[in-house]
Design a protein around this motif. Structure first.
Motif, PDB file in Angstrom:
ATOM      1  N   PRO A  80       0.788  -1.235   0.000  1.00 34.25           N
ATOM      2  CA  PRO A  80       0.000   0.000   0.000  1.00 34.25           C
ATOM      3  C   PRO A  80       0.818   1.282   0.000  1.00 34.25           C
ATOM      4  O   PRO A  80       0.277   2.349  -0.265  1.00 34.25           O
ATOM      5  N   LEU A  81       2.121   1.192   0.300  1.00 35.29           N
ATOM      6  CA  LEU A  81       3.003   2.370   0.255  1.00 35.29           C
ATOM      7  C   LEU A  81       4.074   2.200  -0.823  1.00 35.29           C
ATOM      8  O   LEU A  81       5.145   2.801  -0.744  1.00 35.29           O
ATOM      9  N   PHE A  82       3.762   1.436  -1.846  1.00 28.43           N
ATOM     10  CA  PHE A  82       4.748   1.113  -2.874  1.00 28.43           C
ATOM     11  C   PHE A  82       5.323   2.375  -3.516  1.00 28.43           C
ATOM     12  O   PHE A  82       4.604   3.175  -4.113  1.00 28.43           O
ATOM     13  N   GLY A  83       6.639   2.545  -3.351  1.00 26.26           N
ATOM     14  CA  GLY A  83       7.341   3.660  -3.978  1.00 26.26           C
ATOM     15  C   GLY A  83       7.190   5.002  -3.302  1.00 26.26           C
ATOM     16  O   GLY A  83       7.659   6.018  -3.830  1.00 26.26           O
ATOM     17  N   ILE A  86       9.223   8.332   2.514  1.00 31.45           N
ATOM     18  CA  ILE A  86       8.877   8.653   3.897  1.00 31.45           C
ATOM     19  C   ILE A  86      10.140   9.019   4.673  1.00 31.45           C
ATOM     20  O   ILE A  86      11.254   8.834   4.210  1.00 31.45           O
ATOM     21  N   SER A  87       9.922   9.520   5.894  1.00 28.18           N
ATOM     22  CA  SER A  87      11.016   9.814   6.814  1.00 28.18           C
ATOM     23  C   SER A  87      10.829   8.994   8.082  1.00 28.18           C
ATOM     24  O   SER A  87       9.731   8.498   8.364  1.00 28.18           O
ATOM     25  N   ALA A 126       7.385   1.318   1.267  1.00 27.74           N
ATOM     26  CA  ALA A 126       7.868   2.672   1.520  1.00 27.74           C
ATOM     27  C   ALA A 126       9.370   2.773   1.287  1.00 27.74           C
ATOM     28  O   ALA A 126      10.116   1.806   1.472  1.00 27.74           O
ATOM     29  N   ILE A 127       9.798   3.962   0.896  1.00 27.32           N
ATOM     30  CA  ILE A 127      11.215   4.251   0.660  1.00 27.32           C
ATOM     31  C   ILE A 127      11.658   5.333   1.643  1.00 27.32           C
ATOM     32  O   ILE A 127      11.056   6.409   1.711  1.00 27.32           O
ATOM     33  N   GLY A 180       5.651   9.985   7.822  1.00 26.88           N
ATOM     34  CA  GLY A 180       6.767   9.599   8.663  1.00 26.88           C
ATOM     35  C   GLY A 180       6.300   8.778   9.843  1.00 26.88           C
ATOM     36  O   GLY A 180       5.113   8.468   9.971  1.00 26.88           O
ATOM     37  N   VAL A 181       7.240   8.451  10.717  1.00 25.66           N
ATOM     38  CA  VAL A 181       6.908   7.660  11.901  1.00 25.66           C
ATOM     39  C   VAL A 181       7.670   8.204  13.101  1.00 25.66           C
ATOM     40  O   VAL A 181       8.841   8.570  13.000  1.00 25.66           O
ATOM     41  N   GLY A 182       6.962   8.309  14.237  1.00 27.60           N
ATOM     42  CA  GLY A 182       7.553   8.814  15.465  1.00 27.60           C
ATOM     43  C   GLY A 182       7.209   7.932  16.646  1.00 27.60           C
ATOM     44  O   GLY A 182       6.649   6.841  16.491  1.00 27.60           O
ATOM     45  N   SER A 183       7.533   8.404  17.835  1.00 28.89           N
ATOM     46  CA  SER A 183       7.204   7.688  19.073  1.00 28.89           C
ATOM     47  C   SER A 183       6.809   8.712  20.120  1.00 28.89           C
ATOM     48  O   SER A 183       7.165   9.882  20.026  1.00 28.89           O
TER      49      SER A 183
END
Length: 482
Positions: A80-83, A86-87, A126-127, A180-183
């Motif tokens: 679903p996030l092909f190509g 992201i950070s 994702a890249i 992106g992704v965080g915590s």
């Protein structure tokens, strides 16, 4: 447009697009992954010198991965996030990239495998463009450290980026990645989202694996407060990415089965008039279609105290060991020396926070009380939130100038009791919380609100979040640095 001018979409439109839209555009052949990655890299090269969000680039590898994906056979199953570029917050291990925690003594440490969250995002296609800045050991709500320096707010570089996912928030606020992704153990997704006009989701306790996050949560009461979650440009992206990284998918729900809770007036905690107006506007709008009530949730007024005590359970020993593992400095002496000479290896935000953890360390008797309060509170709050969604502010103001947020939260005068309740509630009780941009203050700085409920109500949270987003504007990319 990078190296390929064939796309029917402009660079500006691609920078404004969320991850879902970019994934769809790649799938439909409107843009290649290589074009999207090129556009974001060129944009980051332009904006990052002002905000200092990206602390380790992954540009060469990202372009290679994008080209490989573009060359894949059309019949290959694509995630679903092909190509999609992201950070990633620096705290997450990424294979062959550094995980330093902003510490000079870790500046050469390379991760040999991906954190669980990163592995799932890669599997979804994702890249990764790069890793983003945090405070030292993620132990502060302002993003600054001795290794990488300070991150600035793209809306006004004299103002805080928040923390600890401050680099993620700054980068996404400026449109430097699709998502992106965080915590978040103390507002670390929600502060940066609120301050930069970004959408962010802190999952509830134990819903997303924390394996491969540094520092690791080793104390059970702290582990339940922590959530690994997405940040980005839309609620639908939060829903999509949460479904990718979570242990279990959200269950379908109807908002007709929920009432909406707004925090009672008259509580003795600060809130700016701008923020009151934003919350009031949402309340007035929702009242037309759903049940909305003013109330104070159970344990709301003592959650800030509980949060501070839980964060101080070991007196900061585990963090101190990581920070001072190559020298024998006393944390108090290190703090004093840094204030005088500014030449120590430990940022004063971290050393002062560690001193605070020693001062606020609860006694063994108090720890037993806390454990009892948590056990009882979990039951009461689960009953209260069974069919209820809460709308809460994130902070009493929009982004303040650098340093002020730290002073308000880490004062020895315990002003965290005034300023942390809105944030601490979701951490102490392990609740999922979605932050959505919903307005601005008199300086045109973003103001966000939280939608909070219990584990299992994620679908309802996202549904309400989409309503707020649609009516009150949601994400608006900061183009001041373009």
């Amino acid at each position: 447009m990078g190296t390929d001018q064939s796309s029917v979409l402009s660079a500006q439109s691609i920078l404004n697009m969320d991850a879902s839209s970019i994934a769809r555009a790649i799938k439909d052949g409107e843009i290649t992954s290589n074009e999207a990655v090129n556009i974001y890299i060129e944009h980051l090269k332009k904006v990052n010198p002002a905000i200092n969000a990206v602390v380790e680039e992954h540009y060469t590898e990202a372009l290679r991965e994008a080209q490989e994906k573009d060359n894949q056979n059309a019949n290959v199953t694509k995630g679903p996030l092909f190509g999609v570029p992201i950070s990633v917050k620096e705290a997450f291990n990424v294979e062959n990239m550094k995980t330093t925690g902003g510490l000079l003594n870790r500046k050469h440490l390379i991760a040999r495998e991906d954190a669980d969250v990163v592995a799932k995002l890669k599997e979804a296609g994702a890249i990764i463009l790069g890793k983003t800045n945090t405070p030292a050991l993620c132990f502060c709500q302002e993003t600054d450290n001795k290794l990488y320096g300070r991150t600035n707010n793209p809306w006004d570089v004299t103002r805080t980026a928040g923390g600890s996912s401050g680099g993620e928030g700054a980068l996404l606020g400026a449109g430097g990645a699709a998502a992106g992704v965080g915590s978040d153990i103390g507002g670390s997704i929600r502060f940066p989202s609120h301050f930069k006009g970004v959408v962010g989701f802190k999952p509830g306790k134990f819903q997303v694996s924390s394996i491969g996050h540094f520092p690791a949560d080793t104390i059970p009461l702290q582990k339940r407060m922590s959530g690994m979650g997405p940040m980005g440009k839309s609620v639908r992206d939060m829903e999509l990415i949460y479904d990718i990284i979570a242990n279990n998918s959200a269950t379908e729900q109807s908002l007709d089965d929920f009432e909406i809770g707004i925090l009672s007036d008259g509580l003795n905690i600060p809130l700016s008039q701008n923020t009151k107006d934003v919350v009031g506007g949402i309340e007035s709008y929702l009242q037309k279609s759903v049940s909305v009530n003013r109330s104070t949730p159970p344990y709301f007024e003592n959650s800030a105290q509980l949060w501070q005590e839980i964060m101080s359970l070991d007196g900061g020993k585990s963090m101190e060991k990581l920070a001072f593992n190559t020298d024998r400095s006393n944390v108090l002496a290190a703090y004093a020396k840094e204030k005088i000479t500014r030449k120590t290896k430990i940022h004063p935000y971290l050393s002062w926070a560690l001193i605070g953890a020693k001062l606020f360390k609860p006694s063994s008797g108090r720890i037993k009380q806390i454990e009892g309060i948590i056990e009882q509170g979990d039951r009461e709050i689960a009953a209260y939130l069974n069919n209820r969604l809460l709308i809460l502010p994130v902070y009493h103001t929009a982004a303040p100038e650098h340093g002020k947020l730290f002073q308000e939260i880490f004062s020895i005068r315990k002003t965290f009791l005034q300023y942390m309740p809105y944030i601490a509630y979701a951490n102490v009780w392990g609740l999922p919380s979605l932050t959505i941009p919903a307005g601005t203050d008199e300086n045109n700085m973003p103001i966000g609100i939280q939608v909070v409920s219990m584990n299992g109500n994620e679908d309802a949270i996202f549904k309400l979040g989409k309503i707020v987003e649609r009516k009150f504007g949601g994400y608006n990319r900061c183009s001041r640095l373009d």
